[in-house]
Write an enzyme that holds these catalytic residues in place. Structure first.
Site, mmCIF file in Angstrom:
data_model
loop_
_atom_site.group_PDB
_atom_site.id
_atom_site.type_symbol
_atom_site.label_atom_id
_atom_site.label_comp_id
_atom_site.label_asym_id
_atom_site.label_seq_id
_atom_site.Cartn_x
_atom_site.Cartn_y
_atom_site.Cartn_z
ATOM 1 N N SER A 147 -2.080 5.558 1.106
ATOM 2 C CA SER A 147 -3.159 4.738 1.366
ATOM 3 C C SER A 147 -3.046 3.940 2.827
ATOM 4 O O SER A 147 -2.090 4.064 3.546
ATOM 5 C CB SER A 147 -3.099 3.549 0.306
ATOM 6 O OG SER A 147 -2.844 4.191 -1.153
ATOM 7 N N LEU A 199 0.697 -1.003 0.143
ATOM 8 C CA LEU A 199 0.079 0.151 0.066
ATOM 9 C C LEU A 199 0.904 1.217 0.158
ATOM 10 O O LEU A 199 1.751 1.271 0.948
ATOM 11 C CB LEU A 199 -0.814 0.174 1.246
ATOM 12 C CG LEU A 199 -2.023 -0.762 1.218
ATOM 13 C CD1 LEU A 199 -2.873 -0.866 2.614
ATOM 14 C CD2 LEU A 199 -3.032 -0.694 0.361
ATOM 15 N N ASP A 200 0.505 1.995 -0.913
ATOM 16 C CA ASP A 200 1.797 3.116 -0.821
ATOM 17 C C ASP A 200 1.493 4.157 0.166
ATOM 18 O O ASP A 200 0.261 3.954 1.110
ATOM 19 C CB ASP A 200 1.347 4.165 -2.146
ATOM 20 C CG ASP A 200 -0.019 4.639 -2.323
ATOM 21 O OD1 ASP A 200 -0.429 5.012 -1.495
ATOM 22 O OD2 ASP A 200 -0.421 4.861 -3.526
ATOM 23 N N LYS A 201 2.145 5.146 0.456
ATOM 24 C CA LYS A 201 2.533 6.008 1.724
ATOM 25 C C LYS A 201 1.006 6.615 2.063
ATOM 26 O O LYS A 201 0.492 6.589 3.440
ATOM 27 C CB LYS A 201 3.407 6.971 1.497
ATOM 28 C CG LYS A 201 3.476 7.899 2.831
ATOM 29 C CD LYS A 201 4.624 9.164 2.510
ATOM 30 C CE LYS A 201 4.638 9.860 3.912
ATOM 31 N NZ LYS A 201 5.743 11.027 3.290
#
Length: 277
Positions: free
Chosen positions: A143, A139-141
């Site tokens: 998200s 999960l990106d930063k």
């Protein structure tokens, strides 16, 4: 004088055929036994020590030995059942598999060590021995939501394999009120930077005065897929929360909290990813 009678010559005997001997059996090369004869990086991965990529780095840098001999060849084959593998002199043995779920807060990066010194998801795992735990997907930063961790690389690979089509469900807040045409465009798929991106399902959850929440289900995991799909329609993502992987729901797990998967949850994920067949 009487003519001399010639005796008939005996018929020639047929040439004797050489005695046939059974052909020597063809030697079939011994097959590598699945789960026994494996490459050294694969062995470290199967033992739950680290990922295959991490193992290759350890091997190249001379940290790994087999039977007391340092091995730097990442393609070396070993017998997993008998080989004595060590990393920096410490024996590597099969670990008990661990399966965790985290409700990832926004602002954490999904990596163990960040060159920029930003907080990482491992800051949430301090109560666990996380030396060999790896995130299953990312999960990106910006998200948040459901993120899995395990040291079972076979489980992780099966769950992430695009061929298994294990669905991931997200709740997404956007900066506008979508009309029917926008929702239909997302359902049919869009093109972003020359790449076609599609969702399995897109539904409107609720609307406010200026923004709305969508439920989007994906069965593939392309980089920043949902954000890019929305960007292609000039829509900004305000929040993105993963709420489910397959039948596993985030539920009421508090933000930043971690718990082990139940036996039933694990069995369900394995079945959906094809491991239970």
């Amino acid at each position: 004088m009487k003519p001399t009678r010639q005796r008939p010559r005996p018929a020639a005997r047929p040439a004797s055929r050489p005695t046939s001997r059974p052909a020597a059996p063809t030697r079939t090369p011994a097959k590598k036994q699945d789960g026994q004869r494996v490459t050294l990086p694969r062995a470290l991965s199967k033992l739950g020590y680290c990922s295959r990529t991490q193992a290759e780095d350890l091997i190249r840098n001379g940290h790994v030995s087999v039977g007391g001999k340092t091995i730097t060849d990442t393609e070396a084959w070993i017998d997993l059942a008998t080989a004595k593998i060590s990393v920096d002199g410490q024996p590597v043995t099969a670990e008990k598999f661990v399966y965790l779920m985290l409700n990832k807060p926004r602002g954490l990066v999904t990596t163990r060590n960040d060159p920029q010194g930003r907080p990482t998801v491992y800051d949430c795992l301090t109560q666990y021995d996380n030396a060999h735990l790896s995130p299953v997907g990312r999960l990106d930063k910006a998200s948040e939501g459901l993120l899995l961790f395990s040291n079972d690389t076979q489980f992780a690979n099966a769950l992430l394999d695009p061929k298994t089509h294990v669905a991931k469900t997200y709740h997404v807040q956007i900066d506008q009120l979508p009309d029917a045409a926008t929702l239909e465009a997302l359902r049919k798929g869009v093109t972003h930077d020359g790449e076609f991106l599609s969702a399995r399902r897109v539904e409107l959850l609720r609307e406010g005065d200026k923004n709305a929440w969508l439920e989007i289900e994906l069965d593939e995991g392309k980089n920043r897929q949902i954000r890019r799909m929305l960007e292609s329609l000039d829509i900004s993502t305000l929040r993105l929360v993963r709420v489910a992987i397959g039948d596993l729901m985030l539920g009421e797990l508090e933000k930043g909290a971690v718990r082990a998967l139940t036996d039933a949850e694990l069995a369900g994920l394995k079945r959906q990813s094809g491991m239970g067949r």
